[in-house]
Scaffold this active site. Sequence first.
Site, PDB file in Angstrom:
ATOM      1  N   LYS A 152      24.874 -17.765   4.747  1.00  0.00           N
ATOM      2  CA  LYS A 152      24.178 -18.760   3.930  1.00  0.00           C
ATOM      3  C   LYS A 152      24.787 -20.118   4.244  1.00  0.00           C
ATOM      4  CE  LYS A 152      21.630 -16.252   0.863  1.00  0.00           C
ATOM      5  NZ  LYS A 152      20.256 -16.523   0.412  1.00  0.00           N
ATOM      6  N   LYS A 260      10.640  -9.821   0.405  1.00  0.00           N
ATOM      7  CA  LYS A 260      11.326  -9.257  -0.757  1.00  0.00           C
ATOM      8  C   LYS A 260      10.242  -8.792  -1.738  1.00  0.00           C
ATOM      9  CE  LYS A 260      15.203 -12.536  -0.441  1.00  0.00           C
ATOM     10  NZ  LYS A 260      14.754 -13.372   0.683  1.00  0.00           N
TER      11      LYS A 260
END
Length: 343
Positions: A152, A260
Site C-alpha cells: 500500500k 471484492k
Amino acid sequence: MRIDVEERLLHFKQPAGTSRGVYTTRRLWLVKVSDGEAVGYGECAPLPQLSCDDIPNYAEVLRRFCDEVERTGEIDYEAMRDYPSMLFGLETALLDVRCKKEDGRGFLFDTPFSRGEVGIPINGLVWMGTFEEMQQRIEEKLAQGFHCVKLKIGAIDFDAELELIKKIRSRYSHHEIELRVDANGAFPFEEALYKLELLSQYALHSIEQPIKAGQWSYMSELCRESPLPIALDEELIGVNDPDQKRQILNIIRPRYIILKPSLHGGMMGVREWVDIARDMGIGSWITSALESNIGLNAIAQLTADIYGPDIRMPQGLGTGQLFTDNIPMPLEIRGDRLWVVDR
C-alpha cells in the site's frame, strides 16, 4: 425460513492503515438463515466511506431485504444490485443452508479447494506505515514464504516509498518476488504518469488505482500511456449495471480489474465483471475487503469456483488473521497459499 441479523464489532490486532485513515475496529452484520433443517451464515460488511451501500440506516435496509427473502425464499437480485455487501451476505447464507442440506459438508461450491485438495496462491499484504514499519513488514512476508507482495503506497513520502521498492529489488529480482503496489487514488493526475514511469524501473507487476475514481477520461489516458500495467479497484464501486460495466471497461481499457464481492456486486456481480472482462481480454483477480473469516471463506470458495483448480495468479485472500476476535473457520495460510483444513 427465518433470518436473524446480529451486529458484531471486531478488533484489529494492530491498526490497519488505509488511504481513508486507520482502522482499529471493524463493524459487520452476521446473517443467520434457518429453515428447520439447516442453518447458514453470511457476512454483511460495508467499508466506511467506500462501499456504495455504506448508508446511515444500513441495519434497517438490511432487515427489509431479509424480510423479503423470508417471505419469498429468494433474493431479488435486481433490487439488491446497489447493496453489494448486503447481497453478498445473503447469497452466502442461503448457499450455506442449501449445501448443508444437500451434503452436510458445508461446501458453498464443491471444488478441489473446498475439499482441501489444493490451496489458492495469495499475495502478502503490507499495510501503509512509516518507512521502517513497512520495511519490517516486507521482511516478515518474505520470511513467511510469500512470492507476491502487495504494498500500500501513498501514505508516506513518495520518494521514501520509491526507495523502499528500490531496496527490495536490489535484493530480490522480479523472478523471485512479484511486487504489486496499490495507490488507492493517491496520485494527482498531473503527477501520475511521471510517478508511474519512476515505479516502472523496478519491474512491478501492476499498480492499483493510481488516481481517484470517477475520472474515466484521465484514467483511460493513463492506461494508454503508462509503462506500468494498471488495475482498477475503487473505480468499479457503484458500477452495478451490466451495460455500464461493459461501458467503463471499454472506455478505460485497464490491464486488470480487482474484485471484492462486498464492494463489487456480491457473488453475482463479481461473476458478471469477470465474464465481461474476459470478453475484452482484461485480466482479473479477487480479494477480500477486511471481512471476518466467514466472508473470507465465502470469497475464497467463490474464487476457486470462478477460476478453477489451477489458479496461477495470486489472489488477495490473506486478511483472515487481522482480528483478535475473528470468527473461527477451517482456513489456514501455509506459505503463500490459503487452504481449507479438515472440517
